[in-house]
Enzyme design. Structure first.
Site, PDB file in Angstrom:
ATOM      1  N   LYS A  80      44.476  13.933  47.890  1.00 51.42           N
ATOM      2  CA  LYS A  80      45.167  12.739  47.420  1.00 51.42           C
ATOM      3  C   LYS A  80      46.311  13.077  46.468  1.00 51.42           C
ATOM      4  CE  LYS A  80      42.539   9.235  49.040  1.00 51.42           C
ATOM      5  NZ  LYS A  80      42.996   8.010  49.692  1.00 51.42           N
ATOM      6  N   ASP A 128      38.997   4.392  44.877  1.00 56.20           N
ATOM      7  CA  ASP A 128      37.619   4.874  44.767  1.00 56.20           C
ATOM      8  C   ASP A 128      37.559   6.101  43.864  1.00 56.20           C
ATOM      9  OD1 ASP A 128      36.034   3.150  46.486  1.00 56.20           O
ATOM     10  OD2 ASP A 128      37.203   3.967  48.141  1.00 56.20           O
TER      11      ASP A 128
END
Length: 397
Positions: A80, A128
């Site tokens: 990410k 998340d």
């Protein structure tokens, strides 16, 4: 191989792969090239390891398994880091160019030429964990305020990691999709800018930049492998990772691109249900999966556009095989290099192991002794407390 993999209930539905257009139009080759050029210029950039799991491949009866270990990525623990930070930079570029009346380069922002102006632009997102950490890191580097919305089940360790990077973290009582709605609503009310890894009607630029950023990982893989994989098993979530990798592989390998298999938790199977319905479909999450980064009920429309053309197969896996797969890697149980991975990183690997215990499913997926399998180890140990619990024998955390 352990009995738990032999008895695991995997569910399969076929995709409808077609001659690919979306892999070149939704995410263009120029989008990928621009992202790679920028991210590879960042301080601290290094290619992450592509780990050969030769011992496991021999046990499973396939030709090879290659595992892209994203744990070391920019010290943030996950792939990410490539997407959220790059998308943040692109949002700042667009806003500063509009405000200053001239084209502002990414290099100017990266070098700190506009920190005072960046300090007036607040970036927000729901997460998340890993996407928010990447966004917080990017905002810290570029000088922009950051607000991150997390749902009830995001671990406190992941929340604290984002706070340590300067983010203001807002926890809600609901699930991930509800945190997405709140982030959008408060951004609209306050003139902030959403940097999301999922797209919706009228909102496409940041998610496109997020997926373009992931292409660094795919380029590293393609430049390392001597032969094209026959299969790639990709984690689901909202679909951004899977769509980016599938598009990148298609652009690089063309007709020799590998068979794309999407893997999701059976507790959060929005892409699986989308494949069954033939259109992007929301999944009602009733219980949180151990794979926190994959607990998403609504697919990204942009990602689905690619996956609807690229994915041949969709699988769901139970949580029961996740912790054993984490331990298998971390303990070097098959004689391969030790890899410490997070829960969401091993979804594809767990699916491959379980599928090879089922001859009928192996045949359905085209897995045999000639198969060369590519896996994306999307995160390292992003929550040490959860990893320690799994290594101590816990199967649910």
């Amino acid at each position: 191989m352990k009995d738990i993999f032999s008895t695991a209930p995997l569910h399969h539905t076929a995709g409808s792969p077609a001659p690919s257009k979306a892999a070149f139009s939704v995410l263009s080759e120029q989008d990928f090239a621009n992202a790679c050029s920028e991210i590879m210029a960042w301080e601290g950039y290094e290619a992450t390891p592509l780990v050969s799991l030769a011992g496991l491949a021999e046990q499973l009866g396939v030709a090879r398994i290659d595992y892209k270990n994203e744990g070391p990525r920019f010290g943030l623990g996950s792939f990410k880091a490539l997407g959220g930070s790059y998308a943040a930079l692109r949002v700042l570029q667009r806003e500063l160019s509009a405000k200053l009346g001239r084209e502002i380069s990414l290099e100017e922002i990266r070098n700190g030429d506009h920190r005072d102006a960046c300090a007036q632009i607040t970036l927000v997102s729901a997460t998340d964990g890993n996407h928010g950490r990447s966004l917080a890191w990017g905002c810290q580097r570029f000088g922009a305020p950051c607000r991150i919305y997390i749902h009830a089940e995001v671990s406190e360790g992941r929340a604290e990691a984002m706070r340590d990077l300067g983010a203001h973290v807002i926890r809600i009582d609901g699930d991930y999709d509800e945190s997405v709605v709140l982030a959008k609503t408060e951004a609209e009310q306050n003139g902030w800018f959403v940097v999301s890894d999922t797209s919706w009607e009228g909102y496409t630029e940041p998610p496109r930049d997020v997926m373009a950023g992931y292409s660094v990982m795919t380029r590293e893989i393609c430049e390392t492998l001597e032969d094209a994989p026959t299969h790639v098993f990709l984690q689901g979530g909202v679909g951004g990772l899977a769509a980016s990798v599938a598009a990148g592989l298609r652009q690089f390998y063309k007709d020799a691109s590998p068979r794309v298999v999407i893997v999701e938790p059976d507790l959060a199977a929005c892409l699986f249900d989308s494949a069954k319905a033939g259109k992007a479909t929301t999944f009602a999450i009733a219980e949180e999966t151990i794979m926190a980064g994959l607990s998403c009920g609504e697919p990204s429309e942009m990602a689905w556009e690619i996956l609807s053309e690229e994915a041949a197969d969709f699988l769901t896996i139970p949580d029961s095989i996740v912790a054993p797969t984490v331990r298998l890697l971390a303990n070097g149980e098959t004689g391969d290099e030790v890899v410490e991975a997070g829960e969401s990183a091993v979804a594809g690997l767990a699916a491959v192991i379980a599928a090879r215990q089922d001859q009928a499913l192996s045949e359905t997926l085209g897995l045999d002794e000639t198969s060369r399998v590519l896996l994306i180890g999307s995160e390292g140990v992003t929550d040490p407390a959860i990893f320690e619990a799994i290594m101590a024998g816990a199967d649910h955390v």
